[in-house]
Write a protein that holds these residues in place. Structure first.
Motif, PDB file in Angstrom:
ATOM      1  N   ASN A 151       0.796  -1.227   0.000  1.00  0.00           N
ATOM      2  CA  ASN A 151       0.000   0.000   0.000  1.00  0.00           C
ATOM      3  C   ASN A 151       0.831   1.282   0.000  1.00  0.00           C
ATOM      4  N   ILE A 152       2.136   1.162  -0.230  1.00  0.00           N
ATOM      5  CA  ILE A 152       2.952   2.376  -0.247  1.00  0.00           C
ATOM      6  C   ILE A 152       2.630   3.209  -1.483  1.00  0.00           C
ATOM      7  N   LYS A 153       2.885   4.502  -1.365  1.00  0.00           N
ATOM      8  CA  LYS A 153       2.602   5.433  -2.458  1.00  0.00           C
ATOM      9  C   LYS A 153       3.828   5.702  -3.335  1.00  0.00           C
ATOM     10  N   SER A 154       4.988   5.345  -2.848  1.00  0.00           N
ATOM     11  CA  SER A 154       6.231   5.594  -3.580  1.00  0.00           C
ATOM     12  C   SER A 154       6.220   4.885  -4.931  1.00  0.00           C
ATOM     13  N   ASP A 155       6.806   5.546  -5.913  1.00  0.00           N
ATOM     14  CA  ASP A 155       6.876   4.984  -7.263  1.00  0.00           C
ATOM     15  C   ASP A 155       8.117   4.095  -7.378  1.00  0.00           C
ATOM     16  N   VAL A 156       8.001   2.890  -6.846  1.00  0.00           N
ATOM     17  CA  VAL A 156       9.117   1.946  -6.852  1.00  0.00           C
ATOM     18  C   VAL A 156       8.617   0.566  -7.253  1.00  0.00           C
ATOM     19  N   LYS A 157       9.546  -0.269  -7.697  1.00  0.00           N
ATOM     20  CA  LYS A 157       9.212  -1.671  -7.920  1.00  0.00           C
ATOM     21  C   LYS A 157       9.017  -2.340  -6.561  1.00  0.00           C
ATOM     22  N   ILE A 158       8.132  -3.315  -6.493  1.00  0.00           N
ATOM     23  CA  ILE A 158       7.945  -4.090  -5.268  1.00  0.00           C
ATOM     24  C   ILE A 158       8.114  -5.569  -5.597  1.00  0.00           C
ATOM     25  N   PHE A 159       9.028  -6.216  -4.876  1.00  0.00           N
ATOM     26  CA  PHE A 159       9.256  -7.645  -5.040  1.00  0.00           C
ATOM     27  C   PHE A 159       8.904  -8.363  -3.742  1.00  0.00           C
ATOM     28  N   GLU A 160       8.180  -9.472  -3.868  1.00  0.00           N
ATOM     29  CA  GLU A 160       7.803 -10.248  -2.692  1.00  0.00           C
ATOM     30  C   GLU A 160       8.444 -11.631  -2.733  1.00  0.00           C
ATOM     31  N   LEU A 161       8.957 -12.050  -1.580  1.00  0.00           N
ATOM     32  CA  LEU A 161       9.576 -13.363  -1.444  1.00  0.00           C
ATOM     33  C   LEU A 161       8.485 -14.424  -1.431  1.00  0.00           C
ATOM     34  N   ILE A 162       8.579 -15.373  -2.334  1.00  0.00           N
ATOM     35  CA  ILE A 162       7.535 -16.389  -2.485  1.00  0.00           C
ATOM     36  C   ILE A 162       7.589 -17.400  -1.346  1.00  0.00           C
TER      37      ILE A 162
END
Length: 243
Positions: A164-175
């Protein structure tokens, strides 16, 4: 019995071949895996407790640092469930040095209480992550997925907040993987190899990660020692890009 031995040997050879092949591919710039800026790359890892960086994210941290990516680590709690917050803060700083992360790049905010029974406020998590994503000028944020690897409610809250962050960044999640896969160590490469965002450690890097984990002395219970030996997360990370 003879056929079983043959099958085990063949499977071991397959695992060794696939793992070796993955290590060869990772000799290329690890920034390509996550499509990061080639000239100046800065990323932010968001964890819930001191020791998360070793127990779950170590392979990726080591690969990115090896490729001259500036890594910042944001830890949302001091891990004070047993009142050891200050001890764990020092342990985190020492582990960071072993991994190649300087104290100035470790941000232990301690905004939340370590509690396996309670979720954290996702909006508060998002506000804090936004702040540090801006301050560090990160182009990507790495964190847990919505199952939190171990199902820990603090991990799940961390994932929800980062989404839910507003920053314009890539988000990667650990599976997160099932319990069987979680504890088959390097053999999980057979199932993980199909993920293009898969990171694997060589023996030397595993030793470095093991040394970093050894800094978390207050957490080295017998079951965590077994985890360090058998968990695939000490050798392999698989990621999915959610933004």
């Amino acid at each position: 019995m003879g056929y079983l031995i043959i099958a085990i040997v063949l499977f071991g050879l397959i695992v060794a071949f696939i793992y070796g092949r993955k290590l060869e591919l990772l000799k290329l710039d690890a920034r390509d895996v996550f499509k990061l800026n080639k000239s100046v790359s800065t990323v932010l890892f968001v964890t819930s407790h001191p020791d998360d960086e070793c127990m779950f994210f170590g392979p990726t941290l080591l690969h990115l640092i090896k490729n001259n990516v500036t890594v910042h680590l944001l830890c949302l709690s001091t891990g004070d469930y047993y009142g050891l917050g200050e001890t764990r803060r020092v342990e985190l700083l020492n582990a960071g040095l072993k991994l190649g992360i300087f104290p100035s790049q470790i941000h232990l905010v301690g905004s939340f209480h370590d509690d396996i029974d309670n979720y954290w406020d996702g909006r508060e998590v998002a506000e804090i992550v936004d702040k540090f994503a801006t301050v560090t000028k990160a182009e990507a944020v790495f964190t847990f997925d919505d199952r939190g690897v171990s199902g820990h409610r603090n991990h799940i809250s961390t994932s929800k907040g980062v989404r839910n962050i507003k920053s314009d960044v890539k988000i990667f999640e650990l599976i997160s993987v099932n319990t069987f896969r979680k504890y088959i160590q390097v053999a999980d490469i057979v199932l993980s190899i199909f993920n293009p965002a898969c990171i694997a450690l060589n023996l030397g890097q595993f030793r470095a990660l093991h040394h970093a984990m050894s800094c978390h002395k207050s957490q080295l219970t017998w079951y965590r020692r077994l985890y360090v030996i058998f968990s695939r997360y000490m050798f392999i990370n698989s990621w999915t890009e959610v933004r």
